[in-house]
Design an enzyme around this catalytic site. Structure first.
Site, mmCIF file in Angstrom:
data_model
loop_
_atom_site.group_PDB
_atom_site.id
_atom_site.type_symbol
_atom_site.label_atom_id
_atom_site.label_comp_id
_atom_site.label_asym_id
_atom_site.label_seq_id
_atom_site.Cartn_x
_atom_site.Cartn_y
_atom_site.Cartn_z
ATOM 1 C CB CYS A 1 -10.809 1.430 -4.545
ATOM 2 S SG CYS A 1 -10.935 0.144 -5.792
ATOM 3 C CD GLU B 1 -4.724 -11.242 -5.215
ATOM 4 O OE1 GLU B 1 -5.455 -10.494 -4.559
ATOM 5 O OE2 GLU B 1 -4.452 -11.054 -6.416
ATOM 6 C CD GLN C 1 -3.079 -0.819 0.275
ATOM 7 O OE1 GLN C 1 -3.198 0.280 -0.247
ATOM 8 N NE2 GLN C 1 -3.929 -1.814 0.044
HETATM 9 N N1 SAH Z 1 -6.366 -5.813 0.553
HETATM 10 C C1 SAH Z 1 -5.342 -6.053 -0.428
HETATM 11 C C2 SAH Z 1 -5.532 -5.264 -1.703
HETATM 12 C C3 SAH Z 1 -6.793 -5.542 -2.466
HETATM 13 S S1 SAH Z 1 -6.772 -4.851 -4.074
HETATM 14 C C4 SAH Z 1 -3.972 -5.702 0.140
HETATM 15 O O1 SAH Z 1 -3.874 -4.842 0.990
HETATM 16 O O2 SAH Z 1 -3.002 -6.281 -0.332
HETATM 17 C C5 SAH Z 1 -7.733 -6.050 -4.948
HETATM 18 C C6 SAH Z 1 -7.044 -7.367 -5.179
HETATM 19 O O3 SAH Z 1 -7.961 -8.226 -5.837
HETATM 20 C C7 SAH Z 1 -5.819 -7.314 -6.081
HETATM 21 O O4 SAH Z 1 -4.750 -7.921 -5.392
HETATM 22 C C8 SAH Z 1 -6.211 -8.154 -7.307
HETATM 23 O O5 SAH Z 1 -5.134 -8.903 -7.828
HETATM 24 C C9 SAH Z 1 -7.256 -9.072 -6.735
HETATM 25 N N2 SAH Z 1 -8.266 -9.614 -7.653
HETATM 26 C C10 SAH Z 1 -8.781 -9.047 -8.774
HETATM 27 N N3 SAH Z 1 -9.763 -9.816 -9.273
HETATM 28 C C11 SAH Z 1 -9.890 -10.906 -8.469
HETATM 29 C C12 SAH Z 1 -10.747 -12.043 -8.459
HETATM 30 N N4 SAH Z 1 -11.674 -12.215 -9.377
HETATM 31 N N5 SAH Z 1 -10.600 -12.933 -7.450
HETATM 32 C C13 SAH Z 1 -9.665 -12.763 -6.497
HETATM 33 N N6 SAH Z 1 -8.809 -11.698 -6.460
HETATM 34 C C14 SAH Z 1 -8.930 -10.786 -7.431
#
Ligand code: SAH
Length: 481
Positions: A429, A353, A303
């Site tokens: 977001c 993820e 982040q």
């Molecule tokens: N809370 C996390 C950030 C989330 S951002 C942290 O602090 O690290 C959203 C995340 O969702 C990203 O890492 C992206 O790779 C993942 N993502 C996107 N589409 C997805 C899906 N269909 N299933 C699972 N993860 C997904």
């Protein structure tokens, strides 16, 4: 109605702001979008483009400034475009953000009973009333220099001198800017050291048009809690010449922990290449969010505003109301930042993820902190969750989601409804998809309990939101038991 044509000059009073922070004004019912104009301004603008009911005009001058207006601190705020809200005070920017979320939840989500609540706790809905508290946004104590990461391109100016800055609009021309006010103080000195090293050793910056020259970008990261610094030069070649001249110069800076270069010889807009060569240090820096420790290498996701991340994810943890006995799912878990926050207070946390490298980082972070109650699944939330539910009959007391802008897939939301966790905490977001998904869940038995925004990216139009949903039946069952 004569709305005018391209290059005509118009005078407009700005009455509203669009989603991306442009000023909105009306002339005879026709809507004008004018970037860099602020609510309350009367401006003179030049027509750029017209559609049937709305058009775009370029700000020429502010005839009567709004009382919300402030002089941008950054001299290149308008050209850069990275900060959409620098022409208004920080407080006004915060109001703009929370109003945007509030209006989306009302308009798209249909949550008519939302009310702004000024202070924590005060004005909270009385039991039985259906008012949903929308707590005031968590702003930054200091909205400058909050970014812990900078990726700065190198180029030549017209005089043939090496410069750093940012690309102007969609062009490849670099506008010189050595000190972005959102970045760390140290960036300026680090960039000066690199430019000096390049000049003295006749090392050229990369030229995107000809695909020649060596130094493409500098990636700089700082651990705000630890003070550790990382510098990684991204180069169009396999070897960094005279590295022995660069390393000691950079090591003069307090906190310099990792120096490396990254090979990227592709013709691409992607900044990092795959291969990293360490010149000094362990190849990573360390930082903390709350009590959780993170190891950050040049390629890791982390982040960019760790102080506000702690507030936002702290709120998510508070909304989860964990007692230590719960099984919690963290969907879209990235490198596990929220998962590890939750793991401190839950019996078991399962993260999902889709990006393999992020899953590997999440597992490494869990080990680094000694958590043995977290499991990470690699795959799409909308595939992993239904599969685990149907085949392995998994259970969840609380589900946390932090999806990308497009929000959650319906298959994912349907499975959440079937699993019927007591609480769902949604971190978002993008308030438009948030509103859509909340409506979906609330039409299927959940109740929106409370909402709070957090300013992670000050001066930009972005805003993060944490909300808490409960399953009223489940809560009642609990009380009866
Ligand atoms: N809370 C996390 C950030 C989330 S951002 C942290 O602090 O690290 C959203 C995340 O969702 C990203 O890492 C992206 O790779 C993942 N993502 C996107 N589409 C997805 C899906 N269909 N299933 C699972 N993860 C997904």
């Amino acid at each position: 109605m004569d709305i005018g044509k391209k290059n005509d000059i118009i005078t407009v009073k700005i009455e509203d702001l669009s989603e991306d922070g442009s000023g909105i004004g009306r002339l005879d019912g026709y809507i004008w979008f004018i970037k860099d104009a602020v609510i309350g301004d009367t401006v003179e603008a030049k027509i750029m483009k017209t559609k049937k009911s709305y058009g775009f005009a370029r700000l020429l001058q502010v005839l009567e400034p709004s009382d919300k207006r402030t002089e941008p601190l950054c001299p290149v705020a308008r050209q850069c475009g990275g900060c959409q809200l620098q022409a208004m005070t920080y407080e006004e920017g915060l109001r703009f953000k929370e109003n945007k979320v509030f209006n989306h939840l009302k308009r798209i989500g249909g949550f008519e009973n939302l009310r702004f609540v000024d202070e924590e706790g005060s004005g909270e809905a009385a039991p039985g009333s259906r008012t949903i508290p929308f707590y005031r946004i968590m702003g930054m104590e200091d909205p400058w220099r909050y970014r812990n990461k900078a990726q700065v391109p190198f180029g030549l100016n017209r005089g043939g001198e090496i410069v750093t800055g940012f690309y102007a609009g969609r062009t490849h021309a670099i506008i010189e800017q050595e000190d972005c006010l959102l970045g760390a103080e140290e960036n300026r000195r680090i960039l000066a050291i690199i430019k000096n090293y390049m000049r003295e050793n006749h090392i050229s910056p990369y030229d995107e048009d000809t695909h020649r020259g060596l130094v493409r970008h500098a990636l700089i990261r700082k651990g705000f809690r630890t003070g550790q610094l990382m510098v990684c030069l991204i180069i169009n070649g396999r070897k960094l010449p005279a590295a022995d001249k660069l390393v000691p110069a950079l090591r003069e800076l307090d906190g310099m922990t990792s120096i490396s270069y990254c090979i990227n010889t592709e013709q691409t807009n992607v900044i990092l290449g795959r291969e990293i060569v360490d010149l000094y240090g362990p190849g990573y820096i360390t930082d903390y969010i709350g009590n959780v420790k993170y190891r950050i290498s040049p390629q890791s996701f982390y982040q960019v505003n760790p102080r506000q991340t702690e507030k936002l994810y702290g709120t998510a943890l508070e909304y989860a109301e964990l007692t230590g006995t719960e099984t919690v799912w963290d969907l879209y878990c990235g490198i596990g930042t929220i998962s590890l926050f939750l793991a401190q207070k839950a019996a078991r946390v399962c993260g999902v993820e889709v990006v393999p490298q992020a899953v590997a980082d999440a597992r490494a972070n869990a080990r680094l902190n000694g958590f043995d109650n977290v499991t990470f699944f690699e795959g799409k939330a909308e595939e992993v969750l239904p599969r685990e539910f149907e085949e392995n009959h998994i259970h969840a007391d609380v589900i946390v989601v932090d999806p990308p802008r497009k929000g959650c897939d319906a298959a994912c939301l349907d499975t959440i409804v079937k699993m019927a966790p007591r609480r769902v905490v949604y971190v978002s977001c993008d308030s438009a998809t948030l509103a859509r998904d909340l409506r979906y869940l609330c039409d299927r038995g959940y109740a929106l309990e409370k909402v709070r925004c957090c300013d992670m990216f000050g001066w930009t139009g972005h805003v993060e939101t944490a909300v808490c949903l409960t399953k009223p039946d489940a809560e009642q069952d609990m009380e009866v038991i």
